[in-house]
Scaffold this motif. Structure first.
Motif, PDB file in Angstrom:
ATOM      1  N   GLU A   1       0.833  -1.211   0.000  1.00  0.00           N
ATOM      2  CA  GLU A   1       0.000   0.000   0.000  1.00  0.00           C
ATOM      3  C   GLU A   1       0.865   1.257   0.000  1.00  0.00           C
ATOM      4  O   GLU A   1       0.593   2.220  -0.726  1.00  0.00           O
ATOM      5  N   ALA A   2       1.939   1.223   0.818  1.00  0.00           N
ATOM      6  CA  ALA A   2       2.815   2.400   0.917  1.00  0.00           C
ATOM      7  C   ALA A   2       3.452   2.707  -0.431  1.00  0.00           C
ATOM      8  O   ALA A   2       3.505   3.869  -0.858  1.00  0.00           O
ATOM      9  N   SER A   3       3.883   1.660  -1.116  1.00  0.00           N
ATOM     10  CA  SER A   3       4.546   1.912  -2.391  1.00  0.00           C
ATOM     11  C   SER A   3       3.551   2.448  -3.429  1.00  0.00           C
ATOM     12  O   SER A   3       3.868   3.321  -4.232  1.00  0.00           O
ATOM     13  N   LYS A   4       2.312   1.964  -3.379  1.00  0.00           N
ATOM     14  CA  LYS A   4       1.275   2.496  -4.286  1.00  0.00           C
ATOM     15  C   LYS A   4       0.991   3.958  -3.953  1.00  0.00           C
ATOM     16  O   LYS A   4       0.861   4.804  -4.829  1.00  0.00           O
ATOM     17  N   LEU A   5       0.861   4.234  -2.651  1.00  0.00           N
ATOM     18  CA  LEU A   5       0.564   5.611  -2.250  1.00  0.00           C
ATOM     19  C   LEU A   5       1.650   6.546  -2.782  1.00  0.00           C
ATOM     20  O   LEU A   5       1.358   7.576  -3.394  1.00  0.00           O
ATOM     21  N   ARG A   6       2.911   6.153  -2.586  1.00  0.00           N
ATOM     22  CA  ARG A   6       4.011   7.000  -3.067  1.00  0.00           C
ATOM     23  C   ARG A   6       3.928   7.200  -4.577  1.00  0.00           C
ATOM     24  O   ARG A   6       4.149   8.298  -5.074  1.00  0.00           O
ATOM     25  N   SER A   7       3.556   6.146  -5.306  1.00  0.00           N
ATOM     26  CA  SER A   7       3.531   6.315  -6.761  1.00  0.00           C
ATOM     27  C   SER A   7       2.379   7.234  -7.186  1.00  0.00           C
ATOM     28  O   SER A   7       2.512   7.977  -8.148  1.00  0.00           O
ATOM     29  N   PHE A   8       1.269   7.212  -6.446  1.00  0.00           N
ATOM     30  CA  PHE A   8       0.167   8.101  -6.831  1.00  0.00           C
ATOM     31  C   PHE A   8       0.428   9.559  -6.432  1.00  0.00           C
ATOM     32  O   PHE A   8      -0.193  10.461  -6.984  1.00  0.00           O
ATOM     33  N   VAL A   9       1.335   9.773  -5.470  1.00  0.00           N
ATOM     34  CA  VAL A   9       1.730  11.156  -5.156  1.00  0.00           C
ATOM     35  C   VAL A   9       2.375  11.766  -6.406  1.00  0.00           C
ATOM     36  O   VAL A   9       2.262  12.953  -6.681  1.00  0.00           O
ATOM     37  N   ASP A  10       3.023  10.912  -7.191  1.00  0.00           N
ATOM     38  CA  ASP A  10       3.423  11.293  -8.540  1.00  0.00           C
ATOM     39  C   ASP A  10       4.370  12.488  -8.558  1.00  0.00           C
ATOM     40  O   ASP A  10       4.126  13.463  -9.267  1.00  0.00           O
ATOM     41  N   GLU A  11       5.410  12.417  -7.760  1.00  0.00           N
ATOM     42  CA  GLU A  11       6.368  13.519  -7.749  1.00  0.00           C
ATOM     43  C   GLU A  11       7.742  12.935  -7.418  1.00  0.00           C
ATOM     44  O   GLU A  11       7.928  12.377  -6.327  1.00  0.00           O
ATOM     45  N   PRO A  12       8.717  13.031  -8.347  1.00  0.00           N
ATOM     46  CA  PRO A  12      10.035  12.475  -8.035  1.00  0.00           C
ATOM     47  C   PRO A  12      10.582  13.085  -6.746  1.00  0.00           C
ATOM     48  O   PRO A  12      10.516  14.305  -6.556  1.00  0.00           O
ATOM     49  N   ALA A  13      11.077  12.240  -5.863  1.00  0.00           N
ATOM     50  CA  ALA A  13      11.582  12.735  -4.579  1.00  0.00           C
ATOM     51  C   ALA A  13      12.688  11.821  -4.083  1.00  0.00           C
ATOM     52  O   ALA A  13      12.844  10.685  -4.570  1.00  0.00           O
ATOM     53  N   PHE A  14      13.421  12.327  -3.080  1.00  0.00           N
ATOM     54  CA  PHE A  14      14.529  11.552  -2.512  1.00  0.00           C
ATOM     55  C   PHE A  14      14.083  10.164  -2.075  1.00  0.00           C
ATOM     56  O   PHE A  14      14.868   9.215  -2.093  1.00  0.00           O
ATOM     57  N   THR A  15      12.819  10.031  -1.698  1.00  0.00           N
ATOM     58  CA  THR A  15      12.323   8.734  -1.228  1.00  0.00           C
ATOM     59  C   THR A  15      12.407   7.665  -2.336  1.00  0.00           C
ATOM     60  O   THR A  15      12.570   6.484  -2.045  1.00  0.00           O
ATOM     61  N   ASP A  16      12.308   8.088  -3.605  1.00  0.00           N
ATOM     62  CA  ASP A  16      12.385   7.114  -4.710  1.00  0.00           C
ATOM     63  C   ASP A  16      13.721   6.383  -4.668  1.00  0.00           C
ATOM     64  O   ASP A  16      13.798   5.174  -4.861  1.00  0.00           O
ATOM     65  N   LEU A  17      14.793   7.151  -4.441  1.00  0.00           N
ATOM     66  CA  LEU A  17      16.128   6.552  -4.435  1.00  0.00           C
ATOM     67  C   LEU A  17      16.375   5.797  -3.139  1.00  0.00           C
ATOM     68  O   LEU A  17      17.038   4.758  -3.121  1.00  0.00           O
ATOM     69  N   HIS A  18      15.828   6.337  -2.045  1.00  0.00           N
ATOM     70  CA  HIS A  18      16.000   5.669  -0.753  1.00  0.00           C
ATOM     71  C   HIS A  18      15.417   4.258  -0.822  1.00  0.00           C
ATOM     72  O   HIS A  18      16.089   3.272  -0.542  1.00  0.00           O
ATOM     73  N   TRP A  19      14.128   4.182  -1.252  1.00  0.00           N
ATOM     74  CA  TRP A  19      13.458   2.876  -1.296  1.00  0.00           C
ATOM     75  C   TRP A  19      13.827   2.071  -2.533  1.00  0.00           C
ATOM     76  O   TRP A  19      13.859   0.845  -2.501  1.00  0.00           O
ATOM     77  N   GLY A  20      14.083   2.783  -3.636  1.00  0.00           N
ATOM     78  CA  GLY A  20      14.261   2.085  -4.915  1.00  0.00           C
ATOM     79  C   GLY A  20      15.683   1.653  -5.208  1.00  0.00           C
ATOM     80  O   GLY A  20      15.901   0.749  -6.022  1.00  0.00           O
ATOM     81  N   MET A  21      16.697   2.308  -4.591  1.00  0.00           N
ATOM     82  CA  MET A  21      18.085   1.972  -4.913  1.00  0.00           C
ATOM     83  C   MET A  21      18.940   1.720  -3.662  1.00  0.00           C
ATOM     84  O   MET A  21      19.703   0.763  -3.629  1.00  0.00           O
ATOM     85  N   PHE A  22      18.827   2.598  -2.660  1.00  0.00           N
ATOM     86  CA  PHE A  22      19.689   2.478  -1.472  1.00  0.00           C
ATOM     87  C   PHE A  22      19.366   1.185  -0.708  1.00  0.00           C
ATOM     88  O   PHE A  22      20.247   0.349  -0.479  1.00  0.00           O
ATOM     89  N   VAL A  23      18.094   1.017  -0.382  1.00  0.00           N
ATOM     90  CA  VAL A  23      17.699  -0.188   0.368  1.00  0.00           C
ATOM     91  C   VAL A  23      17.990  -1.465  -0.446  1.00  0.00           C
ATOM     92  O   VAL A  23      18.647  -2.387   0.069  1.00  0.00           O
ATOM     93  N   PRO A  24      17.581  -1.543  -1.737  1.00  0.00           N
ATOM     94  CA  PRO A  24      17.909  -2.764  -2.491  1.00  0.00           C
ATOM     95  C   PRO A  24      19.415  -3.016  -2.616  1.00  0.00           C
ATOM     96  O   PRO A  24      19.843  -4.166  -2.631  1.00  0.00           O
ATOM     97  N   ALA A  25      20.233  -1.941  -2.702  1.00  0.00           N
ATOM     98  CA  ALA A  25      21.684  -2.149  -2.818  1.00  0.00           C
ATOM     99  C   ALA A  25      22.215  -2.816  -1.542  1.00  0.00           C
ATOM    100  O   ALA A  25      23.031  -3.740  -1.614  1.00  0.00           O
ATOM    101  N   ILE A  26      21.737  -2.364  -0.375  1.00  0.00           N
ATOM    102  CA  ILE A  26      22.203  -2.973   0.886  1.00  0.00           C
ATOM    103  C   ILE A  26      21.696  -4.416   0.980  1.00  0.00           C
ATOM    104  O   ILE A  26      22.426  -5.330   1.356  1.00  0.00           O
ATOM    105  N   LYS A  27      20.429  -4.591   0.585  1.00  0.00           N
ATOM    106  CA  LYS A  27      19.860  -5.950   0.636  1.00  0.00           C
ATOM    107  C   LYS A  27      20.612  -6.887  -0.297  1.00  0.00           C
ATOM    108  O   LYS A  27      20.896  -8.032   0.040  1.00  0.00           O
ATOM    109  N   GLY A  28      20.943  -6.410  -1.494  1.00  0.00           N
ATOM    110  CA  GLY A  28      21.556  -7.274  -2.505  1.00  0.00           C
ATOM    111  C   GLY A  28      23.044  -7.467  -2.303  1.00  0.00           C
ATOM    112  O   GLY A  28      23.583  -8.522  -2.629  1.00  0.00           O
ATOM    113  N   GLN A  29      23.719  -6.434  -1.778  1.00  0.00           N
ATOM    114  CA  GLN A  29      25.187  -6.501  -1.747  1.00  0.00           C
ATOM    115  C   GLN A  29      25.773  -6.541  -0.342  1.00  0.00           C
ATOM    116  O   GLN A  29      26.978  -6.704  -0.174  1.00  0.00           O
ATOM    117  N   GLY A  30      24.915  -6.333   0.678  1.00  0.00           N
ATOM    118  CA  GLY A  30      25.407  -6.328   2.059  1.00  0.00           C
ATOM    119  C   GLY A  30      25.388  -7.722   2.671  1.00  0.00           C
ATOM    120  O   GLY A  30      24.557  -8.563   2.310  1.00  0.00           O
TER     121      GLY A  30
END
Ligand SMILES: Cc1cc2nc3c(=O)[nH]c(=O)nc-3n(C[C@H](O)[C@H](O)[C@H](O)COP(=O)(O)OP(=O)(O)OC[C@H]3O[C@@H](n4cnc5c(N)ncnc54)[C@H](O)[C@@H]3O)c2cc1C
Length: 664
Positions: A85-114
């Motif tokens: 639900e949270a990810s859908k809500l963020r996408s409907f806010v429809d505005e590029p923001a720092f949160t996109d990179l936080h959730w979309g790249m930073f967290v997956p990078a730690i999950k995948g490479q840490g």
């Protein structure tokens, strides 16, 4: 008039169950319900208003984005929303923001490479947003060529630390979203140096700003890179620049899931296979393909609704003029885009499955499908984002002059979307990777290693090199086997032709460089085949709802035959079809446009977009375009006063011929 549906007559023409099509588009009833609820939640909350975005100055725009992102996080917590639900809500806010990179790249990078310990330490902080992260790979002088990055991470065995340093101006990190003004941490990619020896590019978690007063930590220079293309659009994001002056971080902040640096400064490979990293890449790229279908469907929804409202020429006896959607030229530009939006939706859905399949195989140490999955996701990212960016611009032109107004929503949609052709891999560079994979596949044919997955058609190469199209009348092009064979034969023959030309070069790399434009065309043919075949596979599923499957069959026909028509040079040059058969395909395509026409509005209604999310006067659900355009014009700040600011200073002296005494 409020409450009147100006598109009601169009909606009455519908020949299928729109509510069921909404489920097909969403992927499942559950996803539909979550999306619908989150879209309405955002649309009804005034904080998420976005109609003034293109008029805000950068600082106000950015502050407003900070407000929305923080408020969204507050609502997510208050309402105890699930991750979905949270990810859908963020996408409907429809505005590029720092949160996109936080959730979309930073967290997956730690999950995948840490490592497990690193994940245990960093992920809880990131999940609560007690730290905010970005993904800092690209540099001022280096983007596509990651191996060329210059930032260094030199191990100091005395202190058990890495020293992160930017040795040149071109080594400055440049572009990372969220870096410019917000991120407290970054996953920074740098060249690992151990005892004077280089050991390739690795990721490091680096704290950038103080968690107390947000000031950059000693040795760190960080700023925003400045305004980007368009108004509003991606300017809500603080893409940043970053320089390191011998910044020290503890050894355990190198992401060490695959390679580890020991206390005595030696590099060792862990027992985790290096290929696991590719799993993350497949994941990120499949989300980009999903996003492509969303962006394209938004543009198409706007252009389709407006095309049914807009009338030009053709009035007889004082009656209404012709709706522009009834012109065959309009249909031939619009309906392939509508069909492409559906095609990308289904190939995106399939990619989601592929990601799960790849992950399961990797966990079982089965790497056999990885090269194919990698080539396929790279190619589909490239194909779908290119078509979508061009399709948004075409949709703008389909709306004539009014499409150029910011209030049509299309200029901002284009500006915000078009960098998808560049980030996560430049589209041409990605297609060249696909081409390399194709050439390798061709060279291995007959080696006893059968091609798998989306490339398995190459296993029938002899048949595909010799077969001829059997189509005799236009209706034969409705046969899925005829269409599939045409796309397979075209893709196979283009690849083989490139391979034959390549074999004439004594230096294969020189040959590859020389033939790269042809190779990209062969790769595009292969990727279009994947999309066409996945659309056909979708049609083999049980699809409930009156007339729903029938509409999808029509759209699949439009998608494949418009490609066949557009690229008929390829099909003719590879001698699979005759000019007569190409012409029959075009006849069938025109017929399919007529079948789409009565259903066009319902097919875009099935996307279930709120007026808020569409953000377009031309695309509003009720089609009441003209009063809304008129009112929006009056809301422009220039219309705050009848006499413009500057009249006395500039216009009056001009009109009164007083330029010599005017204070200019
Ligand atoms: C809006 C936006 C957000 C971004 N966010 C981030 C982020 O969060 N973090 C981050 O690290 N980076 C980010 N980036 C950077 C992005 O990942 C790079 O811009 C991208 O990888 C392309 O690299 P480049 O800019 O060096 O392009 P280049 O590689 O310099 O491309 C220039 C041209 O050269 C061509 N070209 C390059 N190599 C070849 C080749 N081998 N053969 C043929 N042609 C070639 C390309 O096709 C292109 O036409 C972002 C970029 C944008 C625009």
């Amino acid at each position: 008039m409020e409450g009147v549906d100006y598109l009601a007559d169009e909606r009455k023409k519908t020949e299928f169950d729109v509510e069921e099509m909404k489920i097909v588009w969403a992927g499942s009833r559950h996803t539909f319900e979550v999306s619908d609820r989150m879209a309405k939640l955002v649309a009804n909350d005034p904080v998420f208003r976005k109609d003034d975005r293109v008029m805000l100055a950068r600082k106000d725009l950015f502050k407003n984005t900070l407000r929305k992102a923080t408020y969204a996080w507050k609502r997510i917590n208050e309402l105890r929303l699930s991750e979905e639900e949270a990810s859908k809500l963020r996408s409907f806010v429809d505005e590029p923001a720092f949160t996109d990179l936080h959730w979309g790249m930073f967290v997956p990078a730690i999950k995948g490479q840490g490592t497990d310990e690193q994940q245990k330490k960093w992920l809880p902080l990131a999940y609560k947003m007690q730290i905010i992260g970005c993904y800092a790979q690209t540099e001022l002088g280096h983007g596509s060529n990651v191996q060329g990055l210059e930032t260094t991470a030199t191990f100091d065995p005395q202190t058990d630390e890495f020293v992160i340093h930017s040795p040149t101006l071109t080594s400055s990190k440049w572009w990372p979203g969220g870096l410019g003004k917000v991120s407290t941490h970054g996953v920074v990619y740098a060249r690992l140096i151990l005892d004077g020896q280089e050991h390739g590019i690795h990721g490091f978690i680096v704290q950038l700003r103080s968690l107390e007063d947000h000031r950059p930590l000693p040795g760190i220079t960080v700023a925003d890179i400045g305004m980007k293309f368009g108004s509003g659009a991606y300017n809500t994001m603080d893409n940043g620049l970053l320089r390191f002056d011998h910044v020290r971080i503890p050894r355990d902040q190198m992401l060490m899931r695959v390679s580890q640096v020991t206390r005595d400064g030696k590099i060792v490979q862990s027992d985790v296979p290096r290929q696991l990293v590719y799993g993350t890449m497949v994941y990120v790229r499949q989300t980009i393909v999903q996003d492509a279908s969303i962006a394209l469907s938004r543009a198409v929804c706007i252009a389709t609704r407006y095309s049914a409202v807009r009338r030009q020429f053709g009035s007889s006896n004082g009656g209404p003029e012709t709706q522009v959607i009834d012109y065959k030229t309009q249909q031939s530009r619009l309906f392939p885009l509508l069909a492409s939006a559906y095609a990308f939706r289904f190939v995106g859905e399939w990619l989601k499955w592929l990601y799960t399949d790849v992950t399961q195989r990797l966990q079982a140490n089965d790497f056999s499908t990885l090269p194919e999955a990698h080539a396929c996701t790279a190619g589909l990212k490239s194909l779908t984002t290119s078509v979508t960016a061009d399709g948004i611009e075409e949709s703008r032109k389909l709306c004539g002059g009014h499409g150029y107004l910011a209030s049509s929503g299309l200029p901002e949609l284009f500006a915000v979307y078009v960098p998808a052709c560049t980030y996560e891999g430049d589209n041409t560079v990605l297609m060249l990777q696909v081409a390399r994979f194709l050439m390798k596949t061709v060279s291995q044919l007959g080696s006893g290693k059968p091609p798998v997955g989306t490339i398995s058609y190459m296993g029938r190469i002899e048949q595909l090199m010799q077969c001829r199209c059997a189509v005799k009348k236009a209706g034969d092009w409705l046969n899925p086997n005829a269409v599939l064979e045409a796309f397979e034969a075209r893709a196979a023959r283009m690849s083989v032709s490139c391979a034959q030309k390549l074999s004439k070069f004594s230096n294969p790399e020189e040959g590859f460089a020389e033939l790269s434009a042809d190779l990209v065309e062969a790769a595009v043919a292969h990727c279009q085949l994947i999309v066409v075949s996945k659309f056909f596979e979708k049609l083999q599923q049980d699809i409930p709802g009156k007339g729903v499957k029938r509409q999808l069959e029509v759209l699949c026909g439009v998608y494949s035959l418009h490609l066949l028509h557009k690229h008929q040079g390829d099909f003719l040059a590879t001698s699979y079809i005759t000019p007569k058969q190409a012409s029959l395909a075009n006849d069938q395509l025109r017929e399919l446009y007529s079948q789409v026409r009565p259903n066009a509005i319902a097919l875009v209604d099935a996307f279930n977009y709120t007026d808020h999310y569409l953000g377009s006067i031309l695309g509003c659900y009720d089609g009441n375009v003209y009063p809304k355009l008129y009112e929006a014009a009056w809301r422009d700040p220039l219309n705050d006063s009848v006499i413009p600011d500057g009249y006395e200073q500039y216009i009056r002296p001009l009109l009164k011929q007083q330029l010599r005494v005017a204070k200019l």
